[in-house]
Write an enzyme that holds these catalytic residues in place. Structure first.
Site, PDB file in Angstrom:
ATOM      1  N   ASN A 204       2.157  -8.696 -54.371  1.00 38.87           N
ATOM      2  CA  ASN A 204       1.827 -10.008 -54.933  1.00 38.87           C
ATOM      3  C   ASN A 204       1.543  -9.796 -56.417  1.00 38.87           C
ATOM      4  O   ASN A 204       0.499  -9.272 -56.776  1.00 38.87           O
ATOM      5  CB  ASN A 204       0.591 -10.576 -54.208  1.00 38.87           C
ATOM      6  CG  ASN A 204       0.112 -11.868 -54.847  1.00 38.87           C
ATOM      7  OD1 ASN A 204       0.809 -12.467 -55.667  1.00 38.87           O
ATOM      8  ND2 ASN A 204      -1.086 -12.306 -54.468  1.00 38.87           N
TER       9      ASN A 204
ATOM     10  N   HIS B 148      -3.026 -18.328 -50.536  1.00 42.00           N
ATOM     11  CA  HIS B 148      -3.731 -17.185 -51.122  1.00 42.00           C
ATOM     12  C   HIS B 148      -5.123 -17.662 -51.558  1.00 42.00           C
ATOM     13  O   HIS B 148      -5.283 -18.805 -51.995  1.00 42.00           O
ATOM     14  CB  HIS B 148      -2.956 -16.624 -52.312  1.00 42.00           C
ATOM     15  CG  HIS B 148      -3.552 -15.349 -52.815  1.00 42.00           C
ATOM     16  ND1 HIS B 148      -4.652 -15.327 -53.640  1.00 42.00           N
ATOM     17  CD2 HIS B 148      -3.243 -14.056 -52.557  1.00 42.00           C
ATOM     18  CE1 HIS B 148      -4.981 -14.062 -53.878  1.00 42.00           C
ATOM     19  NE2 HIS B 148      -4.142 -13.270 -53.238  1.00 42.00           N
TER      20      HIS B 148
ATOM     21  N   LYS C  18       1.086 -12.004 -58.709  1.00 42.48           N
ATOM     22  CA  LYS C  18       0.236 -13.042 -59.321  1.00 42.48           C
ATOM     23  C   LYS C  18       0.845 -13.466 -60.667  1.00 42.48           C
ATOM     24  O   LYS C  18       2.060 -13.495 -60.790  1.00 42.48           O
ATOM     25  CB  LYS C  18      -1.207 -12.528 -59.459  1.00 42.48           C
ATOM     26  CG  LYS C  18      -1.706 -11.936 -58.131  1.00 42.48           C
ATOM     27  CD  LYS C  18      -3.166 -11.655 -58.104  1.00 42.48           C
ATOM     28  CE  LYS C  18      -3.516 -11.038 -56.745  1.00 42.48           C
ATOM     29  NZ  LYS C  18      -4.935 -10.883 -56.551  1.00 42.48           N
TER      30      LYS C  18
ATOM     31  N   GLY D 139      -9.098  -7.459 -55.545  1.00 39.96           N
ATOM     32  CA  GLY D 139      -9.290  -7.074 -56.939  1.00 39.96           C
ATOM     33  C   GLY D 139     -10.643  -6.440 -57.242  1.00 39.96           C
ATOM     34  O   GLY D 139     -11.020  -6.294 -58.396  1.00 39.96           O
TER      35      GLY D 139
ATOM     36  N   GLU E 125      -6.840 -11.280 -45.896  1.00 40.79           N
ATOM     37  CA  GLU E 125      -7.367 -10.762 -47.163  1.00 40.79           C
ATOM     38  C   GLU E 125      -8.812 -11.220 -47.347  1.00 40.79           C
ATOM     39  O   GLU E 125      -9.059 -12.358 -47.765  1.00 40.79           O
ATOM     40  CB  GLU E 125      -6.532 -11.288 -48.341  1.00 40.79           C
ATOM     41  CG  GLU E 125      -5.077 -10.888 -48.284  1.00 40.79           C
ATOM     42  CD  GLU E 125      -4.433 -10.970 -49.655  1.00 40.79           C
ATOM     43  OE1 GLU E 125      -4.039  -9.929 -50.174  1.00 40.79           O
ATOM     44  OE2 GLU E 125      -4.357 -12.064 -50.219  1.00 40.79           O
TER      45      GLU E 125
ATOM     46  N   SER F  33      -7.465  -4.757 -52.401  1.00 41.82           N
ATOM     47  CA  SER F  33      -7.716  -3.413 -52.936  1.00 41.82           C
ATOM     48  C   SER F  33      -6.962  -2.290 -52.220  1.00 41.82           C
ATOM     49  O   SER F  33      -7.469  -1.163 -52.131  1.00 41.82           O
ATOM     50  CB  SER F  33      -9.224  -3.121 -52.965  1.00 41.82           C
ATOM     51  OG  SER F  33      -9.864  -4.029 -53.843  1.00 41.82           O
TER      52      SER F  33
ATOM     53  N   GLU G 274      -6.805 -17.254 -54.104  1.00 39.88           N
ATOM     54  CA  GLU G 274      -6.898 -17.793 -55.471  1.00 39.88           C
ATOM     55  C   GLU G 274      -6.407 -19.238 -55.515  1.00 39.88           C
ATOM     56  O   GLU G 274      -6.928 -20.057 -56.272  1.00 39.88           O
ATOM     57  CB  GLU G 274      -6.110 -16.881 -56.433  1.00 39.88           C
ATOM     58  CG  GLU G 274      -6.863 -15.578 -56.671  1.00 39.88           C
ATOM     59  CD  GLU G 274      -5.993 -14.355 -56.919  1.00 39.88           C
ATOM     60  OE1 GLU G 274      -4.801 -14.514 -57.248  1.00 39.88           O
ATOM     61  OE2 GLU G 274      -6.508 -13.228 -56.770  1.00 39.88           O
TER      62      GLU G 274
HETATM   63  P1  PGA Z   1      -5.483  -6.611 -54.894  1.00 38.77           P
HETATM   64  O1  PGA Z   1      -4.918  -8.074 -54.570  1.00 38.77           O
HETATM   65  O2  PGA Z   1      -4.593  -5.627 -54.185  1.00 38.77           O
HETATM   66  O3  PGA Z   1      -5.404  -6.482 -56.390  1.00 38.77           O
HETATM   67  O4  PGA Z   1      -6.879  -6.557 -54.382  1.00 38.77           O
HETATM   68  C1  PGA Z   1      -4.446  -8.413 -53.307  1.00 38.77           C
HETATM   69  C2  PGA Z   1      -4.033  -9.877 -53.252  1.00 38.77           C
HETATM   70  O5  PGA Z   1      -4.712 -10.707 -53.868  1.00 38.77           O
HETATM   71  O6  PGA Z   1      -3.046 -10.234 -52.595  1.00 38.77           O
END
Ligand code: PGA
Length: 279
Positions: free
Chosen positions: A39, A124, A41, A201, A195, A239, A126
């Site tokens: 992903n 997601h 983003k 993150g 997630e 992560s 976000e």
């Molecule tokens: P990350 O993000 O691996 O940077 O934690 C995962 C995601 O948001 O899909």
């Protein structure tokens, strides 16, 4: 009255059984299959995208690995052009819930379908937290995608507060129930990405026990909707990196990974792909 079978008849039945089930037995004996999804983003440039794809295409990808990349919208066409006949799939990061019309800034499932885009993320965290995507909206987006033969990857997950308050099962069920209410049995055409919001993150990952227990719970909820076990694909995200992918992959009901930060450099993403094939 039951007929007693003689030795030859039993042998014949066993042979027929083995022949009929041979394919699935062989399949079961094969290596576990993993989805390794990126992903991106709101990251990467056109130049970086082309360089990344060029490098990835030169890599050997094991047969038990399915690679998926979710770039920003403007780069989807690069994937379409560069990935013809490759084993790497690509998808959008979001899709409109509406079919078409006066929705400035939105991209419809019909448009994505038109360009041959096979996948899209929906829900997601976000999108849920910054753009107000409720579970009902997520369900509508997934429905719009399926109507255009696009497979949705539905992201679900609880916040730290919900985890610590032991409400995570309730939250995950509510997120899944809303999708099931909107899709019914078509939910079997969706991939699920678990997630935990607190792991995205942050460099913090749940314990393997927490991942195991939560994936099992999600699996059971999906089974309760009547989805067949072999149709269920639950990815873990939050992560994931080269240092933890193998241990997370060894957990039952983890069928793959959704990776943000560690998927932005081809070298690191390729390393994760290689490690996932060794789980
Ligand atoms: P990350 O993000 O691996 O940077 O934690 C995962 C995601 O948001 O899909």
């Amino acid at each position: 009255m039951n007929k007693v079978l003689d030795k030859n008849e039993i042998e014949m039945l066993v042979r027929r059984y083995l022949k009929e089930t041979g394919v699935s037995l062989a399949k079961r004996a094969a290596k576990r299959e993993y989805i390794v999804a990126a992903n991106w983003k709101m990251n990467m440039t056109e130049k970086e995208t082309k360089k990344f794809l060029k490098e990835l295409k030169e890599t050997d990808i094991a047969d038990n690995i399915r690679v998926m990349i979710f770039p920003p919208y403007p780069y989807l066409y690069i994937f379409k052009e560069m990935l013809r006949y490759e084993k790497i799939a690509y998808g959008a990061q979001d899709v409109a819930k509406e079919e078409q019309g006066a929705y400035t800034g939105e991209v419809s499932a019909a448009m994505l379908g038109d360009m041959g885009c096979p996948l899209t993320l929906v829900g997601h965290s976000e999108r849920r937290s910054y753009y107000g995507d409720t579970s009902e909206i997520v369900a509508k987006k997934a429905k719009a995608a399926l109507e255009h033969q696009i497979s949705p990857m539905i992201c679900i997950g609880e916040t730290l507060e919900e985890r610590e308050g032991h409400r995570y099962q309730e939250v995950l069920k509510e997120q899944l129930d809303a999708v099931y209410a909107g899709l019914g049995s078509r939910i079997s055409g969706c991939l699920i990405a678990y997630e935990p919001v607190w792991a995205i993150g942050t460099g913090v990952i749940p314990t393997l026990e927490q991942i195991s227990e939560t994936h099992k719970y999600i699996y059971q909820v999906l089974r309760s909707y009547g989805v067949a076990g072999e149709e269920i694909r639950i990815l873990y995200g939050g992560s994931v990196n080269a240092g933890n992918v193998k241990e997370i992959g060894s957990v039952r009901h983890v069928d793959g990974f959704l990776i943000g930060g560690a998927s932005l450099k081809a070298e690191s993403f390729k390393h994760i792909i290689r490690l996932a094939s060794e789980v």
